[in-house]
Design an enzyme around this catalytic site. Structure first.
Site, short mmCIF file in Angstrom:
data_model
loop_
_atom_site.label_atom_id
_atom_site.label_comp_id
_atom_site.label_asym_id
_atom_site.label_seq_id
_atom_site.Cartn_x
_atom_site.Cartn_y
_atom_site.Cartn_z
N GLU A 189 -6.94 2.30 -9.64
CA GLU A 189 -6.74 2.22 -8.20
C GLU A 189 -5.44 2.61 -7.73
OE1 GLU A 189 -9.83 -0.52 -5.82
OE2 GLU A 189 -7.82 -1.59 -6.52
N PRO A 190 -4.67 3.65 -8.27
CA PRO A 190 -3.33 3.88 -7.91
C PRO A 190 -3.22 4.03 -6.45
CG PRO A 190 -3.97 5.68 -9.13
CD PRO A 190 -5.22 4.74 -9.06
N ARG B 73 11.03 -0.82 4.20
CA ARG B 73 10.89 -1.09 2.78
C ARG B 73 12.47 -1.86 2.19
NH1 ARG B 73 10.11 1.25 -1.28
NH2 ARG B 73 8.89 -0.55 -2.36
N CYS C 171 18.09 -2.66 16.86
CA CYS C 171 18.71 -3.76 17.48
C CYS C 171 18.66 -4.89 16.32
CB CYS C 171 18.54 -4.10 18.86
SG CYS C 171 19.08 -2.86 19.71
N GLU C 172 19.00 -4.80 14.98
CA GLU C 172 18.89 -5.66 14.13
C GLU C 172 19.88 -5.38 12.98
OE1 GLU C 172 15.46 -7.38 14.13
OE2 GLU C 172 15.32 -7.92 12.22
N TYR D 22 3.80 3.70 1.40
CA TYR D 22 4.29 2.58 2.04
C TYR D 22 5.47 2.91 2.87
CZ TYR D 22 1.37 0.51 -1.66
OH TYR D 22 0.26 0.31 -2.13
#
Ligand code: LLP
Length: 431
Positions: free
Chosen positions: A290-291, A330, A361-362, A390
């Protein structure tokens, strides 16, 4: 280059599947996700061929669509002969809209809602992967209400600890996923499933984690799961026909990543499957893997325009881009490594150490820290490689930024497969 679809062309620009990335940035704007159809298809074919070679075709790869779910990716992957794994009503809907047959869909998730289970049963999903005892009862009840039999398998937690980031390990006992093997719960779940009237138990499933760069944990998982199948046969007199060994195969984010070629996983795991089946007197079950990541990651890159550059002597050089954690969270989440380069100067030496900063803004909104790139200037095109998995699927509208479009490239041609969002999209559901 870390992916076969990438090269530096005669103009010294980064090219993907024959398309000049600087031209793509000019044509479609930035930030821009770019996916190579040729590379996705190449990987799919290598999986399908491996199943022929190592299992005589008695099995099938399943694409875990959480890595990148949109209609065109589902269509491409299904057309290469892969089944699809979905983990929400939304992914199921996307796959169905793409025309993927419901029987070829495997529905995962540790807390599916009654609504999602009804949707799956009404659509005729071929494999609902049941994750808990309470879900087993829920599936039985909903199938009964629909006057049908649900096709299920059971997700087993095999007690295997793969070496990867804590947030993406799933096979160990302390995991929210699956039914525990070691304590005997998995056996009990099989027993209960076999006694129910409205479910048909097809087989078992396990998934030990993600971005795993070793073969051994997969071989171990296969051995443990086959022993469980043998125990089921011995104690309950039933030979289950399906065994899904999950995904998790690592890819190249940097040249240092020692990703194992897929053939090597398949060779090692299939050797264990054949050996165990023989020793335990089992007929070989239909094997699934299940890649997700390995199907799409290296096919994707993201293009940005370089904006403000702040050089803080003795500290670091911030190179800001027009994207950030809203389209690639990520690094903020996992300190994930990436290879970055200037697409318009890809042939030049990467001798400038940059921290690539997003526009949110982080302070933690970084794509990579202290990474070598070519000496940047405002307006250059920055490429981040291996962003096919992802990234789009984890994007958000944080700070009301727009999710970028995605362009698919193949043999020098490009086409939009996901349109970029507009400001109207942002307020569409606001009342
Ligand atoms: N099957 C199941 C049941 C899974 O939970 C996953 C991934 C897969 C298959 C596919 O695994 P893959 O081949 O993609 O490694 N957001 C994280 C990755 C989370 C993976 C979750 N489950 C990341 O960005 O690294």
């Amino acid at each position: 280059m870390i992916s076969p679809c990438l090269e530096v062309n005669e103009r010294g620009h980064l090219a993907i599947s024959g398309c000049d990335t600087v031209e793509l940035a000019g044509q479609y704007g930035t930030p821009l996700y770019v996916m190579s159809e040729d590379e996705v298809r190449r990987v799919c074919r290598s999986y399908v061929q491996s199943f022929q070679k190592f299992y005589g075709g008695h099995g099938c790869p399943i694409y875990a669509s959480k890595a990148f779910s949109c209609k065109e990716i589902c269509r491409i992957v299904a057309s290469e002969g892969l089944d699809l794994e979905v983990v929400s009503g939304g992914e199921l809907y996307t796959a169905l809209q793409a025309g993927v047959a419901a029987e070829r869909e495997h529905f995962q998730g540790n807390n599916k809602s009654a609504g999602e289970i009804s949707f799956a049963i009404e659509s005729g999903v071929g494999d609902i992967v049941v994750d808990s005892f309470s879900e087993l009862q829920m599936v039985e009840r909903i199938a009964e209400e629909h006057n049908t039999t649900a096709q299920i398998s059971l997700r087993v937690k095999p007690g295997i600890d793969a070496h990867t980031h804590d947030f993406i390990r799933t096979g160990q006992i302390d995991s929210k996923f699956g039914i525990d093997l070691v304590s005997g719960e998995a056996m009990e779940a099989v027993r209960q499933s076999l006694g129910l009237e409205h479910v048909h138990l097809k087989g078992l499933h396990c998934h030990i984690g993600s971005q795993i760069l070793e073969v051994e944990p997969f071989v171990h998982a296969a051995a443990v799961m086959l022993e469980l199948l043998a125990k089921v046969k011995e104690e309950l007199g039933v030979e289950l026909g399906h065994l899904n060994l999950g995904g998790g195969f690592g890819v190249h984010y940097t040249e240092q990543d020692n990703a194992v070629p897929y053939e090597d996983y398949m060779a090692a795991v299939s050797a264990m499957v054949h050996e165990k089946c023989e020793k335990l007197g089992l007929s070989q079950p239909k094997i699934y893997i299940e890649p997700g990541r390995s199907v799409v990651a290296e096919a994707g890159i993201t293009l940005y325009t370089v904006g403000t550059i702040k050089e803080i002597p003795g500290v670091r050089n911030f190179v800001s881009i027009d994207g950030g954690m809203f389209e690639n969270p990520r690094y903020a989440l996992y300190q994930a490594e990436y290879t970055c380069l200037l697409a318009n100067r890809a042939g030049e030496p990467a001798d400038y150490i940059a921290t690539i900063a997003g526009k949110c803004c982080e302070s933690g909104d970084l794509i990579q820290e202290h990474t070598p790139i070519q000496r940047p200037e405002m307006g250059n095109i920055l490429a981040v490689l291996t962003t096919g998995a992802y990234n789009y699927s984890m994007a958000s509208n944080y700070n009301r930024n727009l999710k970028p479009p995605c362009v698919m490239v193949s043999q020098g041609e490009s086409r939009i497969i996901i349109k970029g969002e507009t400001y109207e999209d942002l307020v569409r559901n606001d009342v």
